[in-house]
Design an enzyme around this catalytic site. Structure first.
Site, PDB file in Angstrom:
ATOM      1  CD  GLU A  81      -3.005  -1.042   0.329  1.00 42.95           C
ATOM      2  OE1 GLU A  81      -3.168   0.034  -0.292  1.00 42.95           O
ATOM      3  OE2 GLU A  81      -3.727  -2.051   0.166  1.00 42.95           O
ATOM      4  NE  ARG A  91     -17.542  -3.541   2.816  1.00 40.81           N
ATOM      5  CZ  ARG A  91     -17.608  -4.858   3.055  1.00 40.81           C
ATOM      6  NH1 ARG A  91     -18.788  -5.453   3.133  1.00 40.81           N
ATOM      7  NH2 ARG A  91     -16.518  -5.582   3.213  1.00 40.81           N
ATOM      8  CB  CYS A 144      -5.790  -2.779   6.778  1.00 39.57           C
ATOM      9  SG  CYS A 144      -6.045  -4.532   7.108  1.00 39.57           S
ATOM     10  CG  HIS A 166      -4.559  -5.049   2.058  1.00 40.69           C
ATOM     11  ND1 HIS A 166      -4.781  -3.681   2.016  1.00 40.69           N
ATOM     12  CD2 HIS A 166      -5.275  -5.518   3.126  1.00 40.69           C
ATOM     13  CE1 HIS A 166      -5.596  -3.357   3.019  1.00 40.69           C
ATOM     14  NE2 HIS A 166      -5.911  -4.436   3.711  1.00 40.69           N
TER      15      HIS A 166
HETATM   16  N1  PCA Z   1      -7.957  -6.758   6.805  1.00 42.31           N
HETATM   17  C1  PCA Z   1      -8.811  -5.645   7.186  1.00 42.31           C
HETATM   18  C2  PCA Z   1      -8.568  -5.459   8.654  1.00 42.31           C
HETATM   19  C3  PCA Z   1      -7.876  -6.678   9.123  1.00 42.31           C
HETATM   20  C4  PCA Z   1      -7.447  -7.359   7.906  1.00 42.31           C
HETATM   21  O1  PCA Z   1      -6.729  -8.363   7.848  1.00 42.31           O
HETATM   22  C5  PCA Z   1      -8.631  -4.417   6.339  1.00 42.31           C
HETATM   23  O2  PCA Z   1      -8.272  -4.533   5.156  1.00 42.31           O
HETATM   24  O3  PCA Z   1      -8.856  -3.298   6.804  1.00 42.31           O
END
Ligand code: PCA
Length: 197
Positions: A81, A91, A144, A166
């Protein structure tokens, strides 16, 4: 040369899942990757608490970098990211039942921060080991993003670097037609990314 210290984190399961690929992958990574000595930490998928947990561990460890990993169900690629925004929106509820609507992460903070690790090189390194890797320009507005923003806000103006990656669902999580990636491939991609940090 002493290895550099990396605090690397994954999240607990959320949103009705019984597993989170981020922690499954992070907890099994080697303890040393390239120049980095890894310290692994599982983080609760809870607004606010995620950042507090990571910053408390970082206060002990005094890492050179913090790399947080999370699940992005539906994505096909491993995605470093580039940006964190000063916004909380749920959400769905987090693991403490909170679903904030357009609240700031930090009342005194700027609208956004850029990651301070080389996310482009990291995405490139993932593709070079034969896996889909792509820079992402939105970590969303859920926990996240909350965690990445909190860590970048805390370390702004310091030498401590931070970023977020991610990762896709594991095959056992993905419904028909939803992309997924094996745990081995997620780990291979994370190792490739860490090796170029
Ligand atoms: N994904 C979520 C929060 C925890 C995770 O593993 C997110 O993308 O915000």
């Amino acid at each position: 040369m002493n290895p550099k210290k990396l605090l690397i984190t994954g999240f607990d399961p959320f949103g009705g899942e019984s597993i989170n690929p981020s922690w499954e992958a992070v907890k099994m990574l080697p303890d040393v990757i390239g120049d980095w000595q890894l310290t692994k930490l599982e983080v609760p998928t809870v607004f606010g608490k995620a950042g507090e947990t990571v910053l408390a561990a970082a206060a002990q460890l005094q890492p050179d970098a913090v790399l947080c990993v999370g699940q992005a169900g539906g994505r096909a690629a491993i995605t470093p990211e580039l940006v964190a925004i000063n916004l909380r929106f749920g959400r769905i509820a987090d693991n403490a039942g909170a679903a904030p609507v357009d609240e700031p992460v930090a009342a005194d903070g700027p609208a956004a921060y850029f990651s301070t690790l080389p996310v482009r090189a990291m995405a490139q390194a993932i593709t070079e080991v034969g896996l889909p890797g792509q820079v992402s320009y939105s970590a969303g507005a859920f926990v996240c993003n909350d965690l990445l923003y909190t860590v970048l806000h805390h370390y702004t103006g310091t030498p401590v670097r931070a970023a977020f990656i991610h990762v896709p669902f594991l095959p056992q999580q993905a419904a028909e037609g939803v992309p997924s990636m094996t745990l081995q491939d997620i780990q291979k991609g994370l190792c490739a990314a860490i090796a170029v940090m």
